[in-house]
Design an enzyme around this catalytic site. Sequence first.
Site, mmCIF file in Angstrom:
data_model
loop_
_atom_site.group_PDB
_atom_site.id
_atom_site.type_symbol
_atom_site.label_atom_id
_atom_site.label_comp_id
_atom_site.label_asym_id
_atom_site.label_seq_id
_atom_site.Cartn_x
_atom_site.Cartn_y
_atom_site.Cartn_z
ATOM 1 N N THR A 20 0.820 -1.227 0.000
ATOM 2 C CA THR A 20 0.000 0.000 0.000
ATOM 3 C C THR A 20 0.847 1.268 0.000
ATOM 4 O OG1 THR A 20 -0.102 -0.121 2.413
ATOM 5 C CG2 THR A 20 -1.951 -1.087 1.171
ATOM 6 N N CYS B 140 3.410 8.397 -21.464
ATOM 7 C CA CYS B 140 3.059 7.423 -20.427
ATOM 8 C C CYS B 140 4.294 6.609 -20.050
ATOM 9 C CB CYS B 140 1.959 6.491 -20.928
ATOM 10 S SG CYS B 140 2.487 5.597 -22.384
ATOM 11 N N ASP C 273 -21.746 -1.200 -34.140
ATOM 12 C CA ASP C 273 -20.855 -0.774 -33.059
ATOM 13 C C ASP C 273 -21.659 -0.969 -31.770
ATOM 14 O OD1 ASP C 273 -18.809 0.634 -31.644
ATOM 15 O OD2 ASP C 273 -20.127 2.374 -31.623
#
Length: 1498
Positions: A17, A181, A1043
């Site tokens: 964490t 990124c 779609d």
Amino acid sequence: SLKMEARSIVIGVEGMTCHSCVQSIEQHVGKMNGIHNIKVSLEDKNAVIIYDSKLHTPATLQEAIYDMGFDATSADSNPQPVLPDTIFLTIPTQSALTSKELRSTLLKNKGILDVKMSSDQKSAVVTFLSSVVNGKEIIQMVPGVDLSISAPEVTPGTCEDASWSHANSVLLRLKVEGMTCHSCTSTIEGKIGKLQGIQRIKVSLDNQEAVVMYQPHLITAEEIKCQIEAAGFTASFKKQPRPLKLNAVDLERLKNTQTKSSDTAPLKENTRNVNDTKTAVFRIDGMHCSSCVLNIQSTISTLPSVTNIVVSLENKSAIVKYNPNLITIDVLRSAIEAVSPQTFKVSLLDKYENVALFPALVSPLKSVKDAGQPLTQVVVINIEGMTCNSCVQSIEGIISQKSGVKSINVSLANSNGIIEYDPLQTCPEDLRSSIENMGFDASLPEKTELPVGVTQSTPKEQLESTMPTSKMLQSIVAKQESKSLSKCYVQVTGMTCASCVANIERNLRREDGIHSVLVALMAGKAEVRYNPAVIHPSAIAELIRELGFGATVMESSGEGDGILDLVVRGMTSAACVHKIESTLMKTNGVLYCSVALATNKAHIKYDPEIIGPRDIIQVIKVRFRFHNCFSEKDRSASHLDHRQEIRQWRRSFFVSLIFCIPVMAMMIYMMVVDSQLSDAHRHLNMSSEEMEAIHSSMFLEHQLLPGLSVMNFLSFLLCVPVQIFGGWHFYIQAYKALKHRTANMDVLIVLATSIAFVYSFVILLVAMAEKAKVNPVTFFDTPPMLLAFISLGRWLEHVAKGKTSEALARLISLQATEATIVTLGPDNILLSEEQVDVELVQRGDVVKVVPGGKFPVDGRVIEGHSMVDESLITGEAMPVTKKPGSTVIAGSINQNGSLLISATHVGADTTLSQIVKLVEEAQTSKAPIQQFADKISGYFVPFIVVVSVVTLFAWIIIGFVDFEIVEKYFLGYNKSISAAEVIIRFAFQASITVLCIACPCSLGLATPTAVMVGTGVGAQNGILIKGGEPLEMAHKVNVVVFDKTGTITHGTPEVMRVKYLVESNRLPHNKMLAIVGTAESNSEHPLGAAITKYCKKELGSETLGTCTDFQVVPGCGISCKVTNIEPLLYRKNKMVEENNIRNVTLVKVEEHVEESVQPALIIDADLPTAVTSQKYSVLIGNREWMNRNGLLVKNDVDKAMIEHERKGRTAVLIAVDGVLCGLIAIADTVKPEAELAVYTLKNMGLEVVLMTGDNSKTARSIASQVGISKVFAEVLPSHKVAKVKQLQDEGKRVAMVGDGINDSPALAMANVGIAIGTGTDVAIEAADVVLIKDDLMDVVASIDLSRKTVKRIRINFVFALIYNLVGVPIAAGVFLPIGLVLQPWMGSAAMAASSVSVVLSSLLLKMYQKPSSEKLELRAHGQMKQKSPSEISVHIGIDETGTGTRKLSLMDRIINYSRASINSLFSDKRSVNSMVLNEPDKHSLLVGGFGEDDDTTL
């Protein structure tokens, strides 16, 4: 053995964490014996461990982490061996420690694998891991002993001189732009880290920088920068690196490193000759693109035993040069197979083994660059016989296509060509003979080859030898280089978004010879300025093709030249004109200038790269003081509406009609009288003379002059204006067609009308000259009728076209009219502002856009941050964040911050202008059936002319052979006229009748009238069809591709189910909803918005509580504090109580009013004073978010989440004050009519496919709900096009139904693109059919309408052709013997009737009714059933092989059967419309599959 003992493994670690978890794992595992190094990453959730394989296995390492309370999983099954490095240490003679103590001290340190002492105890060989420890650190490891690095030996596994390198490494900081990124950072680290001489590299995404530790004697800072740029990023030095200085000792040491004899180190690869190496050729299957090639080359080339590798994608092969002493063929094969993504199949081509392909020396300093780009050489070939630039281009064009030729520059002046080629694929002699084969004399000079990148034996020699080579090359190229840059345009296909544009621009700019690149996405066009001496357009197109796009060089050179029309006031004489023209022509960048004194107008062509309209206006204003100078531009978008054509054809029609009506009236009158006369002749047995007398006594037959009757005179007068004014455009078009040697409808119309008119006129003159008693038969009635019908058809066609353009004209009027141009000083300080007309904005201008303003041009943000509403172009309602570097689109609206943008596309190049252009092009396309009609008329015209001529000659011959036949059938035969004249006149009459009846006007009307009525009916029913082609194509469609998001589903997430995990006495449901709604009210995420909307609806309130300390963790969830929800709950409870009172108790009206009014006046007046506002700590997010915050998700909750996720929903957990108290399932809901639409399409015999970028679970779930059995999931926007193409390649006609920008390329590629009207503008422009309502049943209607229209067109063709096929032989007199005769007026009547029947037939389409949902639902009653997941075949990504439909097990069949019977049980309740509204009843919820699948209906 040491090399194999040290291994590296990546272990996935779940449950961390914070950074304290990372530190505790690193400390605990790092202390263990046999662990050389451990690096734990919180972001990547993994640990990279280098360990001793004799002491540990991956399982023991996982167990160690698991014992600490974390979940550990092995990310890669086979640990990778870590190659150690070696360092040589000199031990001082007065050492405080013995050699044994020294060895044990060193071995205690992490990263030291082995220490061997020499026999004289004066030196030590230390084997270590360079990733853990370096040379400097090793020297300092033994306190009190002054160790030093001796001249190094090269030992097995050593990639470079480690000791020398660590002592001489340099730190380099680079600024890297273009990273978006973490994948970008890993790419750079991976690529640069593999280069020879790079020790460490760390790339930071936040700081946009790379820190590199490198050895300057092996690689230069410039090379590192180039390699980063080769990866597609922009790199610059933060601080210029120090130049490399090598002293004499260093150089000697380098030489020793490279030239040690092979006795002491048998595994060295330094001065090995080619004879020590072998070459093997492998076949590699499974490579898809250049990325695979680079991947294999870069990975394999780093192996110490491989000296060279060349991989070919086309030949599916790899030529590997290796040292057989170091590596075997099998190991090499395995190494290639192990290259990521480990899908390559490698086999050895035996016959190639041990072929010596490389005559050059092998470089000891391998780098990825050498491996990726095989050796190239340059040859200069003397070429004689070239006469002009055309010869130059043809040689360059053909030789550049040869395999192995990298580049070619041919010089006409020097009579030679410089060719850079790959010696593995071609040779100078081969190139010379190829040039000779083209008809030129080619010879090789004495010394031909200039090696490029051919590596030398030592670095020193290499440095010395490559310098003159490159200088020589540069000087040769410099000689060839022309002074000016050229510009070319390349048509680029396959671009889908702005990142494609950036990719092409970034990669092309790095190529030599390319000066600038500008790519326009909507126009699909790249403008490139290049140096023709270095590169040519076909090579530029090839570079774009290598990036994965389609590219062709556009021929038109004038494309892209700016055109400026100015009004110049104040000119007085021709001298002014001459002055302006001569001055402007001398101005750099002006290509052409023409000034007219009479109109005060100037027409100027210029190159927008060099000069802009503002500069030109400035020149005229400053030099000549002509101040009233402005650009005149039409902003009304008048070129889009077809007003002019509509006006032209309407005028033509009315002119023809005005004159046609009297002509038709006279013709009908004559027809009636003639029929009465023939009856009288039959019944009253009148003689011919009596009949003639009656005939001539009629008013219309009354002769004004001998031979000229009233009828003929009036017809002539009425025909002349029609022939001139009505037929004017036809004559022009026919002339143009004949000039280009084609025959179209216009030619036949002109032919028929002109011959009829001229023949009639001549006959009339002859009759008048002969003073004939009987009036001749004329054809003056043909032109007005013919032209009236055709003009009507053309007029209506243009009206229909104009309708489609209205929306577009509105779009254009949305453009900004003015722009604020600013001048910037140093550090972007604003110096001045100026308001100019948007037409005068030039490329490169800095434009300021204030909040609320429109962007006048496409550009790139250079300063400021703002949100921009781009819904005009993209249809996305959410505003887009813009920051420096972002691209902006003309016409979009700036919302909250001021922006400075640099203009990149102006005028006709803006995105908006390109959309307009695309649609204009779409409108000019003809329906294939109409093209078929034109094709028929192309053959029909010459055929009819031939038949007409044959008829003429046939009757002349028949007449002279047997005059009686002619005499019998020729009306008005007069004994006074000679027989020859009668024969010729009769023959002409027959041939003209043929031309008359064979009028193609009905053929011409057959398609346009039906298409026009069809599109009109479509528009009334909410289906906009763009022209005839889609209308005609839709009936041929056999696959409909939907779609998912926004098409089959609503496209906005909704809350499907709320599961409460605590009792309502602990936390009331209303209270939880109030807390959750308040918490999510600050979230911008669509899921958050869906939750807030649901809570507001449930609580019946538009206002919620107060939210503070709001934090978002992308991909996880939110945390916040919520207060002030008590008033909200109090009001809710109060409302409930009031409702109860109202329902149960009878009270006095007055009292009730008083009670209910009071809280409304003072909202919290009745709030008990005891209630204090409580603060709640709220967490909303996924499992990981709960785990991170220390909350345990129980098994039953986890199962519920998995169940929802299986149905394609997003499950969100809620925790209040540290207690897990709720689960919300959110999903995009299916449109109510989707199931019926799919069922109906299948019934019509069409295959239905679902295509989505979403994951396969969601796709399968949606498909099962609507009854689609074939699904393509996880398809990227660019791959949607490929999928459609793939279906088309199977011979299918595809209709694509979509709504988003990502669908627009596929909509354009499909045979018929159908866009949902609520979709994006770009999608609507790309589509052929637009459904105005968001109703999928209109897809069914559009295909149905198409089928009906095409049927009607075919009926029309039958009508049109029957008249011609039957009428022509009758007119030609084929059936005379059986008494079937066709008088000329009958020909005209038949012609008119065919046109009228065609128009009436088309008008019958007006009665079309689109299929109603109610009728279709009744028909489908009880037959629609949802698919079980096992019946659906899901194909992932672009790969064709899907999971397929697995064979149903017995259990599956039982479940399916029971499900079907349950469906039939509830079918009366569950009609399509009610399905989404009704809550499932208790019984349906008891039945597992059915009930759960349909709790969408909550």
